[in-house]
Motif scaffolding. Sequence first.
Motif, PDB file in Angstrom:
ATOM      1  N   LYS A  96       0.853  -1.181   0.000  1.00  0.00           N
ATOM      2  CA  LYS A  96       0.000   0.000   0.000  1.00  0.00           C
ATOM      3  C   LYS A  96       0.892   1.235   0.000  1.00  0.00           C
ATOM      4  CE  LYS A  96      -3.864   2.204   2.415  1.00  0.00           C
ATOM      5  NZ  LYS A  96      -4.762   2.136   3.596  1.00  0.00           N
ATOM      6  N   ARG A  98       1.169   5.404  -0.100  1.00  0.00           N
ATOM      7  CA  ARG A  98       0.477   6.680   0.136  1.00  0.00           C
ATOM      8  C   ARG A  98       1.494   7.802   0.029  1.00  0.00           C
ATOM      9  NH1 ARG A  98      -0.641  10.272   4.254  1.00  0.00           N
ATOM     10  NH2 ARG A  98       0.594   9.049   5.728  1.00  0.00           N
ATOM     11  N   SER A 111      -7.193  10.499  -5.341  1.00  0.00           N
ATOM     12  CA  SER A 111      -6.485  10.000  -4.172  1.00  0.00           C
ATOM     13  C   SER A 111      -5.022   9.748  -4.501  1.00  0.00           C
ATOM     14  CB  SER A 111      -7.141   8.707  -3.671  1.00  0.00           C
ATOM     15  OG  SER A 111      -6.399   8.157  -2.593  1.00  0.00           O
ATOM     16  N   GLU A 113      -3.295   7.576  -2.799  1.00  0.00           N
ATOM     17  CA  GLU A 113      -3.039   6.238  -2.275  1.00  0.00           C
ATOM     18  C   GLU A 113      -3.394   5.179  -3.319  1.00  0.00           C
ATOM     19  OE1 GLU A 113      -4.989   5.469   1.375  1.00  0.00           O
ATOM     20  OE2 GLU A 113      -4.282   7.287   2.371  1.00  0.00           O
ATOM     21  N   THR A 114      -2.717   4.058  -3.227  1.00  0.00           N
ATOM     22  CA  THR A 114      -3.034   2.931  -4.103  1.00  0.00           C
ATOM     23  C   THR A 114      -2.614   1.636  -3.424  1.00  0.00           C
ATOM     24  OG1 THR A 114      -2.807   2.053  -6.349  1.00  0.00           O
ATOM     25  CG2 THR A 114      -0.829   2.913  -5.312  1.00  0.00           C
TER      26      THR A 114
END
Length: 220
Positions: A96, A98, A111, A113-114
């Motif tokens: 993850k 960010r 966003s 994030e991924t």
Amino acid sequence: MKRFLRIGRKVMQLAAVVAALAVLFIYAMFQGGFVSWFLFYSVTTLAVMQLLLLVYPLRSLKAERRLGAEMLSFNGHTEAVVTLEKRIPLPLMYVKIRDHQPYGVRDWEASAETLVFPFFQKRVSYSYSLRGRRRGKHSIDYLQVRSGDLFGFVEKDYDISVSSTVVVLPRMRKLANWNTAADNSSESVSLSQRIKNESVNVAGVRDYTPGTGWPILTGK
């Protein structure tokens, strides 16, 4: 203090993995049969991956951030591409990511994030949008990576230092009907012609002195 907490957390995670293997081994020994041993070896494979993840240093990951533009007008936007590369060829079940996004360039509709599943992939990347919301110079200093196993026994995170700078300029407006030369006055001349005339206007001449060359003209 934080270092001891991280060490204690790793010890607890390791103990949980070993305890799960011990319980499955005892179950396979007493139960017997294909199903119990198949379950034991399957979980053993996952446990080995968890142990590798437990000792995997996330600080070995290399991160890069590329910006489409480093200067934005107010409310303008650009794209940021984040690339994460593994230096140690060990599998990661999930990562993850960010990215640190200051308020002045944060795009609330996109966003930063991924969640990716690299496994044996050496390089992964994703993109998101930045928007100029506050004038000034804004620094994007780091991005946070987090990884773990699918069961939650092992989980670790690390902040990778990646510095980028975005400058948000004031809103730009077009100037209409702006001309350096007056159109209606016959006494006024263009700006370039006025500068040319002033540069060749002679204010005085100094007397010639032998050995100094030509007379020097002084302008206003």
